[in-house]
Design an enzyme around this catalytic site. Sequence first.
Site: not given
Length: 576
Positions: A239, A299
């Site tokens: 993330d 990401e």
Amino acid sequence: MIKYFFKANLVSIVLTAIVALGFPGLAPRAGAQQKGVDAEGHAWWQHAVFYEIYPRSFADSNNDGIGDLKGITTKLDYLKELGVNAIWITPCFPSPQVDFGYDVSDYQAIDPMYGTMEDFDRLVAEGKKRDIRVILDFVVNHTSDQHQWFIDSKSSKTSAHRDWYIWRDGKGPGPPPNNWLSTFGTAAWTFDSKTGQYYYHYFYPQQPDLNWRNAAVEKAMMDVTRFWYKRGVAGFRLDAVDTLYEDPNLTDNPVLPGTDKFGRPNMDEKYNKKLPEVHGAMRKLRTTADEYGSVLIGETWTSNVDQLKDYYGANNDELQMPMDLMMTGFKGLSADEYRKHIAAVNAAGHWPVYVITNHDIVRSYTRYADGTHNDDIAKMVAALYLTLRGSAIMYYGEEIGMENNDPKSKDDVQDPIGKLGWPQEKGRDGERTPMQWNHGANAGFSVAKPWLPVPASAMAHNVADEMKDPDSVLSFYRKLLALRHTEAALLDGDYVSLNEENPNVLTYLRRYKGEAVLVILNMSAAEQRAPLDLSATGFSAPKLEVLLTSFHKQVKGMFAVLPMEPYSVFIAKITK
Ligand code: GLC
Ligand code: CA
């Protein structure tokens, strides 16, 4: 079977049967999945279809209105039949749920809302039986403010974990240490009166940034990955990797003209994003991943292919799958824009990972629907991202043509950024609504009222009804994914762009050994004409066999140029 024969530049189209309505077995080609690397040297994740699951919204097994791990396990057969090889589950760890799981308070447990560790182990085991791997979401940049590390960090200036987060004095008595802003609409610094210092958070105040410059933090995070690898996890989606490091001197970011959607000055986030130190951390995470044959998906928000290239690592020693999220920013559907982007990605030489949407981005159906050709557009977009060279990542519900169901009023909003930014920023609830399993109450997601409302479009767009309809978006996805698993050219073929001057039609060949798959996508609302001359690509007298189309009318006859219905797909196998 539809067969096309080339003769004097004309193609004879003979319809003898309808192709690809049966779903061929999805067993991987010899060795491709089991051993990790196939005869071509491709690792399992290069051929895999990944499927992102937002666990709150997928399937609710205990009827509390929130999805859970047992729910996911009950749907593995559906995923297997769809052609999915790996599921990426967004955070299911204990969390106060301020950012719906992206605020983790314990990295090595399961939130009771989603089930138990036994449920998780069972999901992994049941997945394994079906050749479906499990990828977890690793929130590397920050924890919850309720994580023990932060509770201790906050307790005193000399606590053991004080330096695990980014604490600084303000500029004088009032103002924060610098002008950095949180991307979630607040200040990036929150003052803590107990110790008289500010802590830094790129996201919500309840998501304090970890201090990756502290070796103890780095070690603790590597240990987290080992904990899950040992439990059978096949990799992580990392993330917000761009935000891992900040300038230690806390230099102010340059202020740009204009304001953002929260009404604050625009900033060039030069000193708190994409710092070069992030590559060192990626390399270390990769070393650990390699010990377990696992994959790292990033990401990675980038504005061009050069930036994206960096995340693979100078020696291919960072992320195997940095997500190419750039297509999500394209306005509308322009064959030219896609063609240029794909060319740039291929020229960069890495294994592509095109992403069309996810839990932070408006669903593709809503982005591109024109009110007239909605399902055709969904099929066309599917054919685009599932026939290009690279690993495929789907978002749950895309395969049934789910659309955004944005909150109608501020009171309905769950996502805090929607509350803060209303009405300009409605938050991300719209793309996170319950999976539509059937046309019954709550779309078959739960007997209880779901945490987010199901849109009226679930009556038409749901798994049960679309399964029965050979022309549904779901049937199209199933055929497409079946082809992806059986056609060597779609997995391993190179990419040859054709008819490049056409601004409305994207045409390409995926060429592998003596054969190829031809893909023609009409990205416009008008009928278009696609030339079928392949002589420049090494196929001077090709045989052409239709694998899949989204045409409403059958085409028959002799063609040098193929008539393409609005927003249609034509996929054919080419042999010499
Ligand atoms: C990523 C996630 C998003 C989350 C944010 C903070 O962008 O995809 O959902 O809110 O990180 O963790
Ligand atoms: Ca950070």
